[in-house]
Each structure stands twice: as C-alpha cells, then as structure tokens.
Design a protein around this motif. Structure first.
Motif, PDB file in Angstrom:
ATOM      1  N   GLN A 140       0.810  -1.224   0.000  1.00  0.00           N
ATOM      2  CA  GLN A 140       0.000   0.000   0.000  1.00  0.00           C
ATOM      3  C   GLN A 140       0.844   1.275   0.000  1.00  0.00           C
ATOM      4  O   GLN A 140       0.305   2.369  -0.102  1.00  0.00           O
ATOM      5  CB  GLN A 140      -0.919   0.034   1.228  1.00  0.00           C
ATOM      6  N   ILE A 141       2.142   1.137   0.111  1.00  0.00           N
ATOM      7  CA  ILE A 141       3.034   2.298   0.114  1.00  0.00           C
ATOM      8  C   ILE A 141       3.445   2.593  -1.325  1.00  0.00           C
ATOM      9  O   ILE A 141       3.934   1.723  -2.041  1.00  0.00           O
ATOM     10  CB  ILE A 141       4.286   2.033   0.977  1.00  0.00           C
ATOM     11  N   ALA A 142       3.234   3.822  -1.743  1.00  0.00           N
ATOM     12  CA  ALA A 142       3.658   4.257  -3.078  1.00  0.00           C
ATOM     13  C   ALA A 142       5.047   4.858  -2.954  1.00  0.00           C
ATOM     14  O   ALA A 142       5.199   5.992  -2.497  1.00  0.00           O
ATOM     15  CB  ALA A 142       2.686   5.278  -3.654  1.00  0.00           C
ATOM     16  N   ASN A 143       6.052   4.089  -3.328  1.00  0.00           N
ATOM     17  CA  ASN A 143       7.415   4.623  -3.347  1.00  0.00           C
ATOM     18  C   ASN A 143       7.514   5.643  -4.467  1.00  0.00           C
ATOM     19  O   ASN A 143       7.121   5.367  -5.591  1.00  0.00           O
ATOM     20  CB  ASN A 143       8.435   3.511  -3.606  1.00  0.00           C
ATOM     21  N   SER A 144       8.051   6.811  -4.165  1.00  0.00           N
ATOM     22  CA  SER A 144       8.278   7.849  -5.173  1.00  0.00           C
ATOM     23  C   SER A 144       9.748   7.798  -5.556  1.00  0.00           C
ATOM     24  O   SER A 144      10.601   8.281  -4.816  1.00  0.00           O
ATOM     25  CB  SER A 144       7.952   9.235  -4.605  1.00  0.00           C
ATOM     26  N   LEU A 204       6.000   5.980  -9.449  1.00  0.00           N
ATOM     27  CA  LEU A 204       5.290   5.702  -8.205  1.00  0.00           C
ATOM     28  C   LEU A 204       5.004   4.211  -8.215  1.00  0.00           C
ATOM     29  O   LEU A 204       4.150   3.739  -8.963  1.00  0.00           O
ATOM     30  CB  LEU A 204       3.994   6.509  -8.138  1.00  0.00           C
ATOM     31  N   THR A 205       5.753   3.478  -7.416  1.00  0.00           N
ATOM     32  CA  THR A 205       5.673   2.027  -7.449  1.00  0.00           C
ATOM     33  C   THR A 205       5.265   1.455  -6.100  1.00  0.00           C
ATOM     34  O   THR A 205       5.523   2.061  -5.065  1.00  0.00           O
ATOM     35  CB  THR A 205       7.024   1.419  -7.900  1.00  0.00           C
ATOM     36  N   SER A 206       4.640   0.310  -6.151  1.00  0.00           N
ATOM     37  CA  SER A 206       4.279  -0.385  -4.929  1.00  0.00           C
ATOM     38  C   SER A 206       5.534  -0.698  -4.132  1.00  0.00           C
ATOM     39  O   SER A 206       6.540  -1.138  -4.691  1.00  0.00           O
ATOM     40  CB  SER A 206       3.550  -1.686  -5.277  1.00  0.00           C
ATOM     41  N   CYS A 242      -5.074  -1.760  -4.329  1.00  0.00           N
ATOM     42  CA  CYS A 242      -5.147  -1.271  -2.945  1.00  0.00           C
ATOM     43  C   CYS A 242      -6.286  -0.264  -2.808  1.00  0.00           C
ATOM     44  O   CYS A 242      -6.342   0.705  -3.560  1.00  0.00           O
ATOM     45  CB  CYS A 242      -3.845  -0.592  -2.548  1.00  0.00           C
ATOM     46  N   PRO A 243      -7.170  -0.452  -1.826  1.00  0.00           N
ATOM     47  CA  PRO A 243      -8.251   0.515  -1.642  1.00  0.00           C
ATOM     48  C   PRO A 243      -7.731   1.887  -1.195  1.00  0.00           C
ATOM     49  O   PRO A 243      -8.307   2.913  -1.538  1.00  0.00           O
ATOM     50  CB  PRO A 243      -9.150  -0.112  -0.582  1.00  0.00           C
ATOM     51  N   VAL A 244      -6.642   1.871  -0.443  1.00  0.00           N
ATOM     52  CA  VAL A 244      -5.992   3.112   0.003  1.00  0.00           C
ATOM     53  C   VAL A 244      -4.494   2.953  -0.205  1.00  0.00           C
ATOM     54  O   VAL A 244      -3.916   1.924   0.139  1.00  0.00           O
ATOM     55  CB  VAL A 244      -6.271   3.409   1.495  1.00  0.00           C
ATOM     56  N   ILE A 245      -3.894   3.990  -0.767  1.00  0.00           N
ATOM     57  CA  ILE A 245      -2.446   4.026  -0.994  1.00  0.00           C
ATOM     58  C   ILE A 245      -1.904   5.148  -0.122  1.00  0.00           C
ATOM     59  O   ILE A 245      -2.551   6.190   0.045  1.00  0.00           O
ATOM     60  CB  ILE A 245      -2.152   4.336  -2.475  1.00  0.00           C
TER      61      ILE A 245
END
Length: 157
Positions: A47-51, A64-66, A124-127
C-alpha cells in the motif's frame, strides 16, 4: 512539520488538483523505506507508493511504485523509449523535485515531472504516498493518484 515548505507545497498542490485527501499526516519518526512506512501506518508494504526519481536520458522520471517490489529499469526504459534509465543522484532529485530522497511526494514539485504510476497499486483501496519530507504521508486512492499527478498507469516491475 505541518508548516515545512515541502509539506505546504504538497498540500497546496493537492488542493489545486481538487484531490479528495483529508490532509497530510505527520508521523512520529522519519520513514525512509516502504517497510518502515508500512509499519508506522499499520498497513501492508504494497500500500506504500514509493516515489522514485530516475534519470531518463537526462530528464527526470518519477515512478510511483508499490513498496512490495522493485522497478525493472530495462522494462521501463523500453516502455518510454529512452536509451538509459538510472537511479538519480540526491542532487538530481532535489533539483527536479525540491525534495530530498525519502520524502519525495508525487506532486508539489517546482515543475511537473513525467510520472508513471504502478498498475499494481490499483488493487489497494488506500495508498499511502510521501508528503514532501520523510515524516509526512497522505492517503489517496489509485484513480485519484493517477489524476492528480497526470501520471500514466504502467507495469514497472
């Protein structure tokens, strides 16, 4: 931290984009990795969007990757038609985003940055994405993340 210039820039960019985001959350400690962010938020690492900022033939590319996987740079380079895609230096990241590695947000940069958004995040419902400094994050949905960043959905792993 709520008044840090980078957090303010991200908050303003979200508002200007009409994002449906409550506000930026300030964590107790800096989170420099997806695993640390997931633990602090009690969510899955996916659920974390790595920038991640890459140097794409001299131009910035934000992926923007998981947090659950790594970017396949050869695959991404081929998909966007660049000869060389490599991790950017901290100086390159700061020059193009105004933010430091570990806190790079999906938006709020001095100029728009070409952005790819990992299709794996769609499940993911929430990122959770970085909010401009390593202690700040905000929740967002996948469609909203694509919209506010003007990003292109892409297979990046």
């Amino acid at each position: 931290m709520h008044n840090h210039p980078n957090v303010i820039a991200v908050r303003e960019a979200l508002r200007e984009a009409g994002a449906d985001v409550a506000d930026i959350v300030i964590l107790d400690e800096a989170v420099h990795t997806a695993a640390a962010a997931a633990a602090a938020l009690d969510v899955t690492v996916g659920q974390i969007a790595n920038s991640l900022i890459f140097d794409a033939d001299g131009e910035p590319l934000l992926v923007l990757t998981s947090g659950a996987h790594r970017v396949d740079t050869a695959k991404v380079a081929a998909s966007i038609g660049v000869a060389k895609l490599r991790r950017a230096t901290p100086e390159f990241v700061r020059e193009h985003t105004g933010q430091a590695i570990g806190g790079v947000a999906p938006l709020g940069h001095p100029k728009p940055v070409r952005t790819l958004v990992d299709v794996d995040l769609e499940s993911c419902p929430v990122i959770w994405a970085a909010g401009g400094v390593p202690r700040s994050v905000f929740p967002i949905t996948y469609p909203e993340l694509v919209r506010v960043t003007a990003g292109s959905p892409a297979e990046v792993a």
